[in-house]
Design an enzyme around this catalytic site. Structure first.
Site, PDB file in Angstrom:
ATOM      1  N   CYS A  71      81.052  88.889  42.140  1.00 56.14           N
ATOM      2  CA  CYS A  71      79.892  89.769  42.270  1.00 56.14           C
ATOM      3  C   CYS A  71      78.621  89.053  41.815  1.00 56.14           C
ATOM      4  O   CYS A  71      78.609  88.374  40.794  1.00 56.14           O
ATOM      5  CB  CYS A  71      80.015  91.072  41.482  1.00 56.14           C
ATOM      6  SG  CYS A  71      81.380  92.089  42.004  1.00 56.14           S
ATOM      7  N   ARG A 128      79.555  84.246  45.045  1.00 54.41           N
ATOM      8  CA  ARG A 128      80.154  85.069  43.994  1.00 54.41           C
ATOM      9  C   ARG A 128      80.942  86.254  44.568  1.00 54.41           C
ATOM     10  O   ARG A 128      81.553  87.014  43.819  1.00 54.41           O
ATOM     11  CB  ARG A 128      79.072  85.585  43.044  1.00 54.41           C
ATOM     12  CG  ARG A 128      78.245  84.477  42.408  1.00 54.41           C
ATOM     13  CD  ARG A 128      77.210  85.053  41.483  1.00 54.41           C
ATOM     14  NE  ARG A 128      77.813  85.649  40.315  1.00 54.41           N
ATOM     15  CZ  ARG A 128      78.091  85.014  39.203  1.00 54.41           C
ATOM     16  NH1 ARG A 128      77.807  83.739  39.092  1.00 54.41           N
ATOM     17  NH2 ARG A 128      78.641  85.633  38.183  1.00 54.41           N
ATOM     18  N   TRP A 188      82.624  91.223  45.077  1.00 50.58           N
ATOM     19  CA  TRP A 188      83.992  90.717  45.164  1.00 50.58           C
ATOM     20  C   TRP A 188      84.853  91.858  44.640  1.00 50.58           C
ATOM     21  O   TRP A 188      84.789  92.199  43.467  1.00 50.58           O
ATOM     22  CB  TRP A 188      84.160  89.465  44.308  1.00 50.58           C
ATOM     23  CG  TRP A 188      85.538  88.876  44.389  1.00 50.58           C
ATOM     24  CD1 TRP A 188      86.114  88.297  45.470  1.00 50.58           C
ATOM     25  CD2 TRP A 188      86.500  88.800  43.331  1.00 50.58           C
ATOM     26  NE1 TRP A 188      87.390  87.867  45.154  1.00 50.58           N
ATOM     27  CE2 TRP A 188      87.639  88.162  43.842  1.00 50.58           C
ATOM     28  CE3 TRP A 188      86.508  89.212  41.998  1.00 50.58           C
ATOM     29  CZ2 TRP A 188      88.781  87.927  43.084  1.00 50.58           C
ATOM     30  CZ3 TRP A 188      87.640  88.976  41.233  1.00 50.58           C
ATOM     31  CH2 TRP A 188      88.772  88.333  41.789  1.00 50.58           C
ATOM     32  N   ASN A 205      78.091  93.930  37.696  1.00 47.77           N
ATOM     33  CA  ASN A 205      79.055  92.839  37.823  1.00 47.77           C
ATOM     34  C   ASN A 205      79.902  92.846  36.558  1.00 47.77           C
ATOM     35  O   ASN A 205      79.358  92.801  35.452  1.00 47.77           O
ATOM     36  CB  ASN A 205      78.307  91.495  37.955  1.00 47.77           C
ATOM     37  CG  ASN A 205      79.240  90.306  37.810  1.00 47.77           C
ATOM     38  OD1 ASN A 205      80.438  90.422  38.072  1.00 47.77           O
ATOM     39  ND2 ASN A 205      78.709  89.178  37.398  1.00 47.77           N
ATOM     40  N   GLY A 206      81.217  92.923  36.738  1.00 46.22           N
ATOM     41  CA  GLY A 206      82.107  92.954  35.578  1.00 46.22           C
ATOM     42  C   GLY A 206      83.224  93.942  35.836  1.00 46.22           C
ATOM     43  O   GLY A 206      83.431  94.377  36.979  1.00 46.22           O
ATOM     44  N   GLU A 243      96.203  69.557  43.120  1.00 48.32           N
ATOM     45  CA  GLU A 243      94.873  69.899  43.610  1.00 48.32           C
ATOM     46  C   GLU A 243      94.850  69.973  45.148  1.00 48.32           C
ATOM     47  O   GLU A 243      94.254  70.881  45.730  1.00 48.32           O
ATOM     48  CB  GLU A 243      93.857  68.879  43.080  1.00 48.32           C
ATOM     49  CG  GLU A 243      92.439  69.047  43.590  1.00 48.32           C
ATOM     50  CD  GLU A 243      91.827  70.413  43.316  1.00 48.32           C
ATOM     51  OE1 GLU A 243      92.411  71.225  42.583  1.00 48.32           O
ATOM     52  OE2 GLU A 243      90.757  70.686  43.890  1.00 48.32           O
ATOM     53  N   LYS A 286      93.806  73.284  47.257  1.00 50.55           N
ATOM     54  CA  LYS A 286      92.685  73.243  48.203  1.00 50.55           C
ATOM     55  C   LYS A 286      93.144  73.684  49.588  1.00 50.55           C
ATOM     56  O   LYS A 286      92.478  74.462  50.243  1.00 50.55           O
ATOM     57  CB  LYS A 286      92.135  71.819  48.245  1.00 50.55           C
ATOM     58  CG  LYS A 286      90.709  71.716  48.596  1.00 50.55           C
ATOM     59  CD  LYS A 286      89.763  71.718  47.412  1.00 50.55           C
ATOM     60  CE  LYS A 286      90.081  72.699  46.327  1.00 50.55           C
ATOM     61  NZ  LYS A 286      89.311  72.536  45.137  1.00 50.55           N
ATOM     62  N   GLU A 343      93.927  77.443  49.712  1.00 52.79           N
ATOM     63  CA  GLU A 343      92.705  78.219  49.515  1.00 52.79           C
ATOM     64  C   GLU A 343      91.882  78.340  50.805  1.00 52.79           C
ATOM     65  O   GLU A 343      91.384  79.417  51.114  1.00 52.79           O
ATOM     66  CB  GLU A 343      91.879  77.507  48.432  1.00 52.79           C
ATOM     67  CG  GLU A 343      90.621  78.214  48.011  1.00 52.79           C
ATOM     68  CD  GLU A 343      89.891  77.463  46.906  1.00 52.79           C
ATOM     69  OE1 GLU A 343      90.158  76.271  46.701  1.00 52.79           O
ATOM     70  OE2 GLU A 343      89.044  78.095  46.253  1.00 52.79           O
ATOM     71  N   HIS A 391     115.497  68.718  43.311  1.00 46.88           N
ATOM     72  CA  HIS A 391     115.984  69.767  42.393  1.00 46.88           C
ATOM     73  C   HIS A 391     115.642  71.164  42.900  1.00 46.88           C
ATOM     74  O   HIS A 391     115.614  72.112  42.112  1.00 46.88           O
ATOM     75  CB  HIS A 391     115.417  69.537  40.997  1.00 46.88           C
ATOM     76  CG  HIS A 391     115.840  68.232  40.407  1.00 46.88           C
ATOM     77  ND1 HIS A 391     117.133  67.986  40.011  1.00 46.88           N
ATOM     78  CD2 HIS A 391     115.155  67.078  40.206  1.00 46.88           C
ATOM     79  CE1 HIS A 391     117.229  66.739  39.570  1.00 46.88           C
ATOM     80  NE2 HIS A 391     116.043  66.165  39.679  1.00 46.88           N
ATOM     81  N   LYS A 434      83.726  82.445  43.866  1.00 49.95           N
ATOM     82  CA  LYS A 434      83.661  81.168  43.176  1.00 49.95           C
ATOM     83  C   LYS A 434      83.792  81.300  41.664  1.00 49.95           C
ATOM     84  O   LYS A 434      84.449  80.518  41.010  1.00 49.95           O
ATOM     85  CB  LYS A 434      82.350  80.459  43.516  1.00 49.95           C
ATOM     86  CG  LYS A 434      82.324  79.042  42.974  1.00 49.95           C
ATOM     87  CD  LYS A 434      81.441  78.142  43.764  1.00 49.95           C
ATOM     88  CE  LYS A 434      81.556  76.714  43.304  1.00 49.95           C
ATOM     89  NZ  LYS A 434      82.809  76.073  43.744  1.00 49.95           N
TER      90      LYS A 434
HETATM   91  O1  M6R Z   1      84.090  77.692  37.528  1.00 52.02           O
HETATM   92  P1  M6R Z   1      85.454  77.190  37.158  1.00 52.02           P
HETATM   93  O2  M6R Z   1      85.583  75.715  37.300  1.00 52.02           O
HETATM   94  O3  M6R Z   1      85.890  77.649  35.801  1.00 52.02           O
HETATM   95  O4  M6R Z   1      86.435  77.852  38.204  1.00 52.02           O
HETATM   96  C1  M6R Z   1      87.823  77.725  38.051  1.00 52.02           C
HETATM   97  C2  M6R Z   1      88.567  78.101  39.305  1.00 52.02           C
HETATM   98  O5  M6R Z   1      88.317  79.445  39.629  1.00 52.02           O
HETATM   99  C3  M6R Z   1      88.165  77.233  40.503  1.00 52.02           C
HETATM  100  O6  M6R Z   1      88.334  75.887  40.225  1.00 52.02           O
HETATM  101  C4  M6R Z   1      89.009  77.584  41.741  1.00 52.02           C
HETATM  102  O7  M6R Z   1      90.334  77.255  41.527  1.00 52.02           O
HETATM  103  C5  M6R Z   1      88.418  76.869  42.954  1.00 52.02           C
HETATM  104  N1  M6R Z   1      87.942  77.827  43.898  1.00 52.02           N
HETATM  105  C6  M6R Z   1      89.365  75.942  43.620  1.00 52.02           C
HETATM  106  O8  M6R Z   1      88.776  75.278  44.693  1.00 52.02           O
END
Ligand code: M6R
Length: 591
Positions: free
Chosen positions: A2, A29, A74, A98-99, A463, A467, A470, A486, A586
């Site tokens: 948000c 956001r 969001w 927001n919250g 990672e 990615k 996501e 395993h 984000k």
């Molecule tokens: O702002 P931050 O680095 O704390 O965010 C952490 C995660 O939410 C962030 O890295 C998320 O996993 C990404 N969208 C991955 O690409």
């Protein structure tokens, strides 16, 4: 998670275009719905729609008001819909939030028993109704009374037609005030105010503020007037544009070299403080969420190999609830692009309360995490708009590399640091030459993609998997190559792709075994490698993505570029928008 934006200007001014533009800049956001409320000559006008901010555009052409507040959502409580969109209205009160209000069910039940009705499924509407009941001519008095009844986190803005003001409150969700030429702003984050004001103040938890066209009166949680330092707004409009790229993800991937270079340059400013903070360290705990945690896995290896300090890496959400053992000499390194991720900020708070020193590694110098930490290692990646982290991850790895060298007593002009200085050029070469097109095609057609590696390659595998899932929505897992036999081997079929990352010559043979095991089960296989022998062994049998050779400790930077590019290309092939993955935002400022 948000985004909110508000603006108040003098007689005859129009705040609506400014908050609309602010919302567009805050869309990272959340993009489930958007809305604007403005105080016009006829009272308060509200427009809200499900979907991205742009959906508001056809409806705000004639909207004009000296005061406006806006929200991009969001969804947490209640599905994405027009009704659940903010602003919420009760009586003449309009509110954006927001919250998360944790006691909203209790409050809603009580208010319903007392005859109030609710239109939405949100926790936020409860605040609007409470506010209306508490309002008797003073926005500030009503706000103070209202927040006393709330449990949870909030950044709030409230307006009504009776007062030419915006009342705001902040607790555990970010909120800044911006000082424009002839208007005052309020927003979740700096990009909303890019090009609008060069100075901002960051509100602290418990702060209230009353904004008028002349300025902002700020009060702390005990209602004492306080001054919150004016600081430069670092967000620059030009940097926030797509700059000719089709997506922010691709643009930001191309900014990886600059992120590593600028992080290197910025480190000298904190090096001595880092050395001081870590002096006498006996144990390090690295923490963060998502991609930041994955950078932490690389960092753990650096602290152990360079400085010989026992180091654990744990996701912030687990760290908080695992009763961590913190003894004298523990340093907790909290990594976060935004510096606002609720779990990471709370993990840092917990560590401090138990006597650990906290070192932040962040892109956001005004963030909650920076304010809590004993010292911040700057990640100079610049604004990252795409929800998927790219350049912030490589910046975090560079920052952790330099921090570990400093803890080991090696200076930033030493031999190992010099190797990092070569990495921006090597990353640029990787971006230019890496060819993942055919692998992206394989992934796009697959039912699942498994990323594997050993040691640092395992960290990058985690990672790469995050990615890919996501931005492409393909099921994926990242795990240590030795674990294949395993369990995961049972999932291998001609419909799956296994991507093995191999950048350490010493471990190459073992990792190639994993590729052979996949091929023996008729799975599709690919390697991302800079080891010649691997290419020779597997040519014609597995897809090969070639990386330039470099120091094994820095190979994660080049390999990261390859897996990020793979995720991007796969998403684009599947016609997904990589900048706005479904269901995500984000900055995750709630638990
Ligand atoms: O702002 P931050 O680095 O704390 O965010 C952490 C995660 O939410 C962030 O890295 C998320 O996993 C990404 N969208 C991955 O690409």
């Amino acid at each position: 998670m948000c985004g909110i934006a508000g603006c108040i200007c003098g007689k005859g001014g129009n705040a609506v275009p400014d908050v609309y533009e602010g919302l567009k800049r805050l869309e990272y956001r959340g993009y489930d719905s958007a809305g604007i409320a403005a105080v016009t000559d006829d009272g308060v006008t509200v427009v809200k729609k499900r979907g991205v901010v742009e959906k508001l555009f056809p409806h705000i052409g004639g909207m004009k008001g000296e005061i406006a507040i806006a929200h991009t959502r969001w969804a947490t409580h209640g599905k994405p819909s027009d009704t659940n969109a903010h602003p919420h209205v009760s009586g003449g009160i309009c509110l954006v939030h927001n919250g998360i209000i944790e006691n909203y069910c209790e409050l809603k039940e009580k208010l319903s028993r007392e005859g109030e009705t609710f239109l939405s499924e949100t926790d936020s509407e409860v605040i609007a109704v409470l506010f209306k009941r508490n309002y008797s001519g003073s926005l500030t008095a009503a706000l103070i009374k209202t927040v006393k009844e709330l449990k949870g986190s909030y950044a709030l803005m409230v307006i009504c037609k009776e007062e030419h003001k915006i009342a705001v409150a902040k607790y555990k969700s970010p909120l800044i005030i911006g000082y424009g030429k002839d208007r005052i702003y309020c927003a979740s984050d700096e990009p909303a105010l890019a090009g609008k004001c060069s100075e901002i103040s960051v509100l602290e938890d418990g702060d209230f503020a009353l904004l008028s066209e002349d300025g902002a009166e700020i009060f702390d949680s005990r209602l004492r007037p306080v001054a919150r330092k004016k600081q430069p707004n670092r967000a620059v409009s030009a940097e926030l544009s797509l700059g000719g790229y089709p997506h922010y993800m691709l643009k930001e991937l191309h900014e990886v070299p600059a992120s590593v270079k600028n992080t290197f340059s910025a480190f000298s400013g904190v090096e001595s403080e880092i050395v001081k903070t870590f002096s006498g360290v006996k144990r390090i705990i690295v923490t963060g969420c998502g991609t930041a945690y994955h950078a932490g896995l690389v960092g753990k290896r650096y602290f152990e190999s360079f400085a010989g300090i026992p180091t654990d890496a744990e996701t912030a959400g687990e760290f908080r609830y695992s009763e961590p053992v913190i003894t004298d000499g523990t340093v907790v390194v909290a990594i976060s692009q935004s510096g606002e991720t609720a779990d990471t900020v709370e993990a840092a708070r917990l560590a401090l309360s138990r006597g650990a020193k906290v070192v932040a590694v962040t892109n956001s110098p005004y963030s909650a995490l920076t304010r809590l930490a004993c010292v911040t290692v700057p990640v100079a990646a610049g604004a990252e708009i795409c929800v998927a982290a790219t350049k912030s991850y490589t910046g975090q790895i560079a920052a952790l590399y330099l921090t570990a060298l400093a803890v080991a007593g090696e200076t930033a002009d030493g031999e190992r640091a010099a190797r990092l200085a070569d990495m921006p050029a090597l990353c640029a070469k990787t971006i230019e030459n890496v060819n993942v097109s055919s692998l992206a095609h394989m992934c796009a057609k697959s039912k699942g993609v498994y990323f594997m590696g050993r040691d640092l390659d395992y960290a990058v595998a985690r990672e790469g998997s995050l990615k890919l899932k996501e931005v492409s929505y393909i099921p994926s897992e990242g795990y240590p190559a030795g674990e294949l036999k395993h369990g995961t081997l049972a999932l291998i079929s001609p419909k799956t792709v296994s991507v093995v990352i191999i950048t350490d010559k010493a471990l190459a043979e073992k990792s190639v075994n994993a590729v052979e095991q996949v091929l023996a089960r008729k799975g599709k296989a690919a390697v991302i490698t800079n080891v010649d022998d691997v290419e020779d062994d597997l040519k014609g049998r597995a897809e090969i993505v070639r990386l330039p050779r470099c120091d094994k400790f820095l190979a994660p930077l080049a390999a990261a570029v390859a897996v990020q590019e793979l995720a991007y290309r796969t998403a684009v092939k599947l016609r997904r928008n990589p900048d706005k993955p479904r269901n995500l935002a984000k900055s995750v400022t709630v638990e």
